[in-house]
Design an enzyme around this catalytic site. Structure first.
Site, PDB file in Angstrom:
ATOM      1  CG  HIS A 213      35.635  52.737  39.611  1.00 45.64           C
ATOM      2  ND1 HIS A 213      35.697  53.340  40.854  1.00 45.64           N
ATOM      3  CD2 HIS A 213      35.560  53.752  38.713  1.00 45.64           C
ATOM      4  CE1 HIS A 213      35.654  54.643  40.717  1.00 45.64           C
ATOM      5  NE2 HIS A 213      35.567  54.931  39.435  1.00 45.64           N
ATOM      6  CE  LYS A 215      40.015  54.908  39.191  1.00 48.76           C
ATOM      7  NZ  LYS A 215      38.638  54.857  39.692  1.00 48.76           N
ATOM      8  CG  ASP A 220      60.565  45.053  38.868  1.00 45.80           C
ATOM      9  OD1 ASP A 220      60.103  44.486  37.856  1.00 45.80           O
ATOM     10  OD2 ASP A 220      61.550  45.816  38.827  1.00 45.80           O
ATOM     11  CG  HIS A 391      38.203  61.608  40.946  1.00 43.99           C
ATOM     12  ND1 HIS A 391      39.088  60.548  40.797  1.00 43.99           N
ATOM     13  CD2 HIS A 391      37.038  61.211  40.383  1.00 43.99           C
ATOM     14  CE1 HIS A 391      38.483  59.573  40.150  1.00 43.99           C
ATOM     15  NE2 HIS A 391      37.244  59.931  39.897  1.00 43.99           N
ATOM     16  CE  LYS A 393      37.795  57.757  43.183  1.00 44.50           C
ATOM     17  NZ  LYS A 393      36.523  58.127  42.785  1.00 44.50           N
ATOM     18  CG  ASP A 398      38.600  57.316  66.410  1.00 41.37           C
ATOM     19  OD1 ASP A 398      38.074  58.431  66.253  1.00 41.37           O
ATOM     20  OD2 ASP A 398      37.991  56.328  66.869  1.00 41.37           O
TER      21      ASP A 398
END
Length: 474
Positions: A213, A215, A220, A391, A393, A398
């Site tokens: 899952h 991404k 380079d 979507h 996440k 603090d």
């Protein structure tokens, strides 16, 4: 004894054997009970579902320790030198946790951009691809054959024709709807494209439940991306008449080394090719103004003994003094994470959870409703984002630590998927992420303003309770 009796006995023997197999796997009691109930009450469908989604293959050693040493110590540790690395004392326990559990090293000398939608992400990505001179590495869950997917594929093909090394890992289940011709077009042009754990018979049941899952994109060894966005048109336009809200980090600096390491391990996982050349960890990176964000990229996988990212979330939540803000498209927390959130709220910490008003799956949405109601009752502020499908996440705490990546607040992300998050220890970046959360909160409505969600009638409440029972399996 007639054939009906024989069939009845065989049926019950199979059900009992399946339940015993679930029990003896010694997983979390909630998950054990959920699978046992599914198998007992829906024997045929339940046993098939368990074989496909429930059989635990975590103990398989798919990457040898010797290969891990080569990919990590022989490459990154030999080539990377960090000067004036200072670890914030307040967050040293979290940093040490990740180093000890998965050898996830912290890196300084970074510049981080926070990209909040596809209109910001894809133009930046295409510019960076166009500037590539040596290699492009993409580790993605979904690579869609649509306008955006073809645009990125064309950009990669153009670089491959220039002699740039291009490697793509895509998840086989995430791209089930993508025809092979799309990836074959890239292969013909010299791009190395490999599916992650291709799901084929007879290994279907052993692989379908464990998906990549992540991404991660590395260009380079100098520029990297990590977050929640895949390569597809929906991350710009949304779908079903709803827009799309997501978060991606663009990183320049030594923090890219950790993204590179994550990709190279996944590449070995799928291709069995060790890539440990020094060029993947360039030493001549520009020096950025100090102080710069300290970044620690952490990966978790079902192969690991402990769920590292979940451990990090629990450690951060329990150490919070002022606030914890969380965005997630799904809220089906494990017992450990939920207990930590409720403990923090009971301790006077301002705990806020932001989820979409409508998710992209009714079953998951109903499974999360009782969790959200319980969170609200425990003193956690729950808001429903309604401007688009949320979507994103992220977690921020603090004004000093934040994380963004592919990990949802649910059982699947914490326990079954291969995930990746960047943990950033920096006041400026944490404040920026807090501002992103607060801006999203302004486009949200409190859960408490929905009486039908806070005080559902009997049958909706029964439906919520039944789907919650299955939440460890979602």
């Amino acid at each position: 004894m007639n054939w009906q009796t024989i069939a009845f006995i065989i049926h019950h023997v199979i059900v009992i054997m399946a339940v015993i197999h679930v029990v003896m796997d010694n997983r979390q009691p909630a998950k054990t009970m959920a699978w046992a109930m599914v198998i007992y009450f829906f024997p045929v469908v339940g046993i098939i579902a368990y074989l496909v989604l429930g059989v635990n293959t975590r103990r398989e050693r798919m990457v040898s320790q010797r290969s891990m040493d080569q990919l990590t110590k022989r490459s990154m540790l030999e080539f990377v030198e960090q000067r004036d690395l200072q670890l914030p004392e307040a967050h040293k326990p979290v940093i040490d946790l990740f180093v000890n559990q998965s050898f996830s090293l912290p890196f300084n000398n970074n510049v981080v951009d926070v990209l909040c939608d596809g209109y910001a992400f894809f133009p930046a990505l295409l510019r960076d691809i166009a500037s590539a001179r040596n290699h492009i590495h993409i580790d993605i869950y979904i690579f869609e054959e649509d306008a955006v997917g073809n645009l990125v594929a064309d950009a990669l093909i153009a670089k491959a024709r220039e002699g740039v090394e291009v490697r793509v890992v895509y998840d086989d289940v995430g791209c089930w709807g993508v025809k092979n011709r799309f990836f074959e077009r890239m292969r013909v042009e010299g791009i190395e494209v490999v599916p992650f754990l291709p799901v084929r018979f007879p290994t279907f049941a052993r692989k379908v439940n464990y998906r990549n899952h992540r991404k991660i994109i590395v260009i380079d060894g100098r520029v990297g991306y990590i977050g929640g966005m895949n390569i597809a048109l929906r991350y710009i336009k949304g779908r079903n008449g709803r827009g799309w809200r997501d978060t991606m980090l663009r990183i320049e600096g030594q923090g890219v080394y950790a993204l590179q390491r994550a990709f190279l391990i996944d590449w070995y996982f799928v291709d069995r090719t060790l890539l440990s050349d020094r060029k993947y960890y360039p030493s001549s990176l520009p020096t950025h103004p100090s102080p710069s964000p300290l970044i620690q990229t952490v990966t978790s996988a079902p192969l690991a003994v402990y769920p590292e990212i979940m451990q990090g979330y629990v450690r951060i939540i329990l150490s919070a003094k002022k606030y914890i803000y969380i965005e997630s498209p799904y809220f089906l927390p494990t017992d450990a994470v939920f207990f930590a959130l409720k403990t923090a709220a009971a301790s006077g910490v301002d705990v806020r959870v932001l989820v979409p008003r409508k998710t992209d799956g009714w079953f998951v949405e109903w499974g999360s409703r009782s969790y959200l109601r319980e969170a609200q009752s425990a003193g956690i502020t729950v808001s429903l984002y309604q401007a688009a499908f949320l979507h994103s996440k992220l977690l921020v705490c603090d004004d000093s630590i934040c994380t963004c990546g592919s990990t949802n607040i649910d059982f699947r992300s914490f326990e079954n998927n291969f995930e990746a998050n960047a943990f950033c220890y920096d006041e400026d970046l944490a404040v920026r992420m807090k501002m992103v959360f607060l801006e999203d909160e302004r486009s949200s409505v409190p859960l408490s303003s929905f009486p039908e969600r806070m005080h559902p009638r009997f049958f909706p409440r029964l439906g919520e309770s039944l789907t919650r029972l299955l939440s460890p399996l979602l």
